[in-house]
Design a protein around this motif. Structure first.
Motif, mmCIF file in Angstrom:
data_model
loop_
_atom_site.group_PDB
_atom_site.id
_atom_site.type_symbol
_atom_site.label_atom_id
_atom_site.label_comp_id
_atom_site.label_asym_id
_atom_site.label_seq_id
_atom_site.Cartn_x
_atom_site.Cartn_y
_atom_site.Cartn_z
ATOM 1 N N LYS A 147 0.846 -1.209 0.000
ATOM 2 C CA LYS A 147 0.000 0.000 0.000
ATOM 3 C C LYS A 147 0.877 1.253 0.000
ATOM 4 O O LYS A 147 0.626 2.203 -0.741
ATOM 5 N N LEU A 148 1.906 1.230 0.834
ATOM 6 C CA LEU A 148 2.799 2.395 0.891
ATOM 7 C C LEU A 148 3.498 2.593 -0.455
ATOM 8 O O LEU A 148 3.532 3.695 -0.997
ATOM 9 N N ILE A 149 4.002 1.476 -0.991
ATOM 10 C CA ILE A 149 4.720 1.570 -2.266
ATOM 11 C C ILE A 149 3.824 2.161 -3.353
ATOM 12 O O ILE A 149 4.219 3.041 -4.104
ATOM 13 N N GLU A 150 2.575 1.650 -3.397
ATOM 14 C CA GLU A 150 1.630 2.146 -4.404
ATOM 15 C C GLU A 150 1.399 3.640 -4.272
ATOM 16 O O GLU A 150 1.148 4.337 -5.238
ATOM 17 N N GLU A 151 1.454 4.119 -3.030
ATOM 18 C CA GLU A 151 1.219 5.554 -2.794
ATOM 19 C C GLU A 151 2.497 6.380 -2.902
ATOM 20 O O GLU A 151 2.535 7.516 -2.435
ATOM 21 N N ASP A 152 3.547 5.778 -3.437
ATOM 22 C CA ASP A 152 4.826 6.503 -3.574
ATOM 23 C C ASP A 152 5.459 6.874 -2.243
ATOM 24 O O ASP A 152 6.158 7.877 -2.126
ATOM 25 N N ILE A 153 5.182 6.064 -1.227
ATOM 26 C CA ILE A 153 5.783 6.317 0.086
ATOM 27 C C ILE A 153 6.847 5.241 0.305
ATOM 28 O O ILE A 153 6.568 4.046 0.156
ATOM 29 N N ILE A 154 8.053 5.657 0.622
ATOM 30 C CA ILE A 154 9.125 4.666 0.799
ATOM 31 C C ILE A 154 9.019 4.038 2.192
ATOM 32 O O ILE A 154 9.113 4.739 3.201
ATOM 33 N N PRO A 155 8.797 2.719 2.271
ATOM 34 C CA PRO A 155 8.724 2.095 3.594
ATOM 35 C C PRO A 155 10.119 1.962 4.215
ATOM 36 O O PRO A 155 11.058 1.563 3.543
ATOM 37 N N ILE A 156 10.222 2.313 5.478
ATOM 38 C CA ILE A 156 11.474 2.134 6.215
ATOM 39 C C ILE A 156 11.239 1.029 7.233
ATOM 40 O O ILE A 156 10.261 1.068 7.990
ATOM 41 N N ILE A 157 12.088 0.028 7.224
ATOM 42 C CA ILE A 157 11.888 -1.117 8.111
ATOM 43 C C ILE A 157 13.053 -1.231 9.089
ATOM 44 O O ILE A 157 14.165 -1.585 8.699
ATOM 45 N N PRO A 158 12.814 -0.927 10.365
ATOM 46 C CA PRO A 158 13.901 -1.017 11.354
ATOM 47 C C PRO A 158 14.170 -2.471 11.741
ATOM 48 O O PRO A 158 13.340 -3.342 11.466
ATOM 49 N N PRO A 159 15.294 -2.744 12.369
ATOM 50 C CA PRO A 159 15.597 -4.136 12.745
ATOM 51 C C PRO A 159 14.871 -4.547 14.023
ATOM 52 O O PRO A 159 15.481 -5.016 14.984
ATOM 53 N N LEU A 160 13.561 -4.338 14.010
ATOM 54 C CA LEU A 160 12.738 -4.675 15.162
ATOM 55 C C LEU A 160 11.528 -5.459 14.672
ATOM 56 O O LEU A 160 10.982 -5.154 13.601
ATOM 57 N N GLY A 161 11.114 -6.457 15.448
ATOM 58 C CA GLY A 161 9.925 -7.221 15.087
ATOM 59 C C GLY A 161 8.891 -7.074 16.201
ATOM 60 O O GLY A 161 9.240 -6.798 17.351
ATOM 61 N N PHE A 162 7.616 -7.296 15.854
ATOM 62 C CA PHE A 162 6.531 -7.098 16.822
ATOM 63 C C PHE A 162 5.705 -8.374 16.900
ATOM 64 O O PHE A 162 5.518 -9.051 15.891
ATOM 65 N N ASP A 163 5.195 -8.692 18.110
ATOM 66 C CA ASP A 163 4.499 -9.982 18.194
ATOM 67 C C ASP A 163 2.978 -9.878 18.305
ATOM 68 O O ASP A 163 2.295 -10.884 18.444
ATOM 69 N N GLY A 164 2.451 -8.660 18.256
ATOM 70 C CA GLY A 164 1.003 -8.536 18.340
ATOM 71 C C GLY A 164 0.493 -8.494 19.779
ATOM 72 O O GLY A 164 -0.689 -8.256 20.020
ATOM 73 N N ASN A 165 1.349 -8.731 20.743
ATOM 74 C CA ASN A 165 0.937 -8.603 22.149
ATOM 75 C C ASN A 165 1.691 -7.474 22.829
ATOM 76 O O ASN A 165 1.951 -7.498 24.022
ATOM 77 N N GLY A 166 2.101 -6.537 22.046
ATOM 78 C CA GLY A 166 2.798 -5.390 22.626
ATOM 79 C C GLY A 166 4.262 -5.638 22.916
ATOM 80 O O GLY A 166 4.901 -4.845 23.601
ATOM 81 N N GLN A 167 4.794 -6.735 22.424
ATOM 82 C CA GLN A 167 6.221 -6.982 22.679
ATOM 83 C C GLN A 167 7.053 -6.730 21.412
ATOM 84 O O GLN A 167 6.653 -7.119 20.314
ATOM 85 N N THR A 168 8.197 -6.077 21.616
ATOM 86 C CA THR A 168 9.120 -5.825 20.505
ATOM 87 C C THR A 168 10.322 -6.754 20.643
ATOM 88 O O THR A 168 10.739 -7.056 21.758
ATOM 89 N N TYR A 169 10.843 -7.194 19.527
ATOM 90 C CA TYR A 169 12.056 -8.026 19.533
ATOM 91 C C TYR A 169 13.111 -7.393 18.653
ATOM 92 O O TYR A 169 12.788 -6.709 17.676
#
Ligand code: ARG
Length: 430
Positions: A147-169
């Motif tokens: 969706k971002l790409i289609e809208e000409d928005i460059i996605p930035i992806i940090p080296p962090l993952g999320f588990d859906g329960n509020g926890q970051t890895y």
């Protein structure tokens, strides 16, 4: 820039238009003086409609922050154990870097957004040790990124993952880049790091096929540095799955990204899964390219000048070496019917200056030998004024005598005053 470079730019921009490139930018590059230029180059990619997704690392910012705060971190790369304190620092460092990218891209007139598209779970207990907040990528939210790409928005992806329960890895950016490039069916995955490609005893390995990269990794398992090894391993996996080309370039060098993408020979190391180089029989439309190669080496007195007519009539005796459909080398085989033993002459073995020292001459020579053998030749001869060492060392040719030449060739040899050395190789049937 030479005007001829425009050919590469136009060819490759047409070829890569609308394709997705995933760039994994090392934290060293973000901290370097060239970072601003790199973002300008990324905005150039956007201007030719190449879609870009940015993944980034954080390790050197984690180290810096830890030193500033007087904290000892359990790991900086997201591969070992991440304790609670390290996760905090990693999150701060990652946010800081993402912010810098946002800032720089705004400066380059690009819209961008930091994302939470990486769904992760704990890496768990490995070799008896709980890796705590080190995460493993579970999946990538593709729709979100698209969706971002289609809208000409460059996605930035940090080296962090999320588990859906509020926890970051904390996740490793090479792993993230691999998963993202596969999920998005990217055409390229580019590791923009702090070394210019892979070196083998000091010389750059400009490209690897998948098999060559596998062999290289296997052979250098013990002596490759950890980061290079990780990039090669992840790159190889990407190529084996769906990504056509993976590149390793030095992001601290000005315009390295553009040189790699828009030139035929590139600047760093590339692993390719699709057609890149090939040797094939020459066709009529190759006459111009063969003449150019001959012209280039005639200037160095290496081969005899030929005219268009003489090449055109014998075009089927020639083979060319192509890189992305660009002819960069050739050889011809002259038959001498009735000669005893059956002899063929290897002529015009030429590699373009721009592609010298990449082993192309050697590949052409091997190919010529196989072709001559298939055509029934028992001996291959070659005449050379300057490259005889090359024929001897790389091709196993021996120095012979003009008497070895078939009579019709001998007459021409005597008429010409070049006094080339006569080399020969007996072709043992396989
Ligand atoms: N420009 C082409 C590409 O981006 C070829 C690059 C070749 N690079 C190399 N290191 N051999 O696909």
């Amino acid at each position: 820039m030479k005007l001829a470079d425009l050919r590469g730019i136009l060819t490759y921009s047409a070829r890569f238009r609308d394709k997705i490139f995933v760039l994994n930018i090392d934290s060293e590059v973000i901290a370097s003086d060239n970072f601003h230029n790199l973002l300008l180059d990324i905005s150039f990619l956007r201007s030719v409609n190449i879609k870009v997704v940015l993944v980034h690392g954080a390790s050197i910012f984690i180290e810096d922050l830890a030193t500033q705060l007087g904290i000892t971190v359990s790991d900086t790369h997201g591969m070992d154990i991440t304790d609670e304190q390290t996760l905090k620092i990693a999150t701060m460092a990652a946010n800081h870097i993402s912010h810098r990218i946002l800032e720089g891209l705004r400066d380059a007139d690009q819209q961008a957004a930091v994302t939470n598209a990486i769904i992760a779970h704990p890496a768990g207990i490995i070799d008896g040790e709980d890796h705590l907040f080190t995460g493993q990528v579970e999946r990538v939210e593709i729709d979100f990124l698209l969706k971002l790409i289609e809208e000409d928005i460059i996605p930035i992806i940090p080296p962090l993952g999320f588990d859906g329960n509020g926890q970051t890895y904390r996740v490793n950016s090479d792993g993230v880049a691999l998963e993202v490039s596969e999920a998005l069916h990217a055409a390229k995955l580019m590791f923009v790091g702090s070394s210019n490609g892979v070196r083998d005893s000091g010389t750059l390995r400009a490209q690897f096929s998948i098999e060559e990269a596998e062999t290289f990794l296997h052979k250098h398992a013990a002596d490759l540095d950890k980061e290079m090894k990780s990039k090669l391993q992840h790159g190889l996996r990407a190529c084996r799955n769906s990504v056509s080309r993976v590149h390793l370039i030095d992001g601290r060098e000005d315009a390295a990204l553009l040189q790699e993408i828009f030139s035929n020979e590139g600047i760093g190391t590339m692993i390719y899964a699709n057609e890149y180089e090939a040797i094939r029989q020459a066709r009529r439309r190759d006459v111009g390219s063969i003449l150019n190669l001959i012209r280039e080496s005639v200037e160095f007195k290496q081969v005899l000048p030929r005219n268009r007519q003489s090449i055109t009539t014998r075009i089927r005796d020639f083979h060319v070496f192509e890189i992305d459909r660009n002819v960069v080398g050739c050889f011809g085989l002259i038959p001498y019917p009735g000669s005893d033993p059956e002899v063929m002459e290897l002529e015009c073995l030429i590699v373009a200056e721009s592609h010298a020292n990449q082993g192309i001459g050697r590949k052409l020579m091997d190919y010529a030998e196989t072709t001559a053998r298939e055509l029934g030749a028992k001996r291959l001869i070659a005449l050379s004024t300057q490259a005889f060492n090359y024929f001897q060392q790389k091709g196993g040719f021996l120095v012979g005598d003009p008497d070895l030449l078939p009579p019709q060739r001998r007459t021409i040899y005597d008429q010409s005053k070049r006094r080339s050395r006569v080399l020969y190789k007996d072709l043992v049937p396989l």
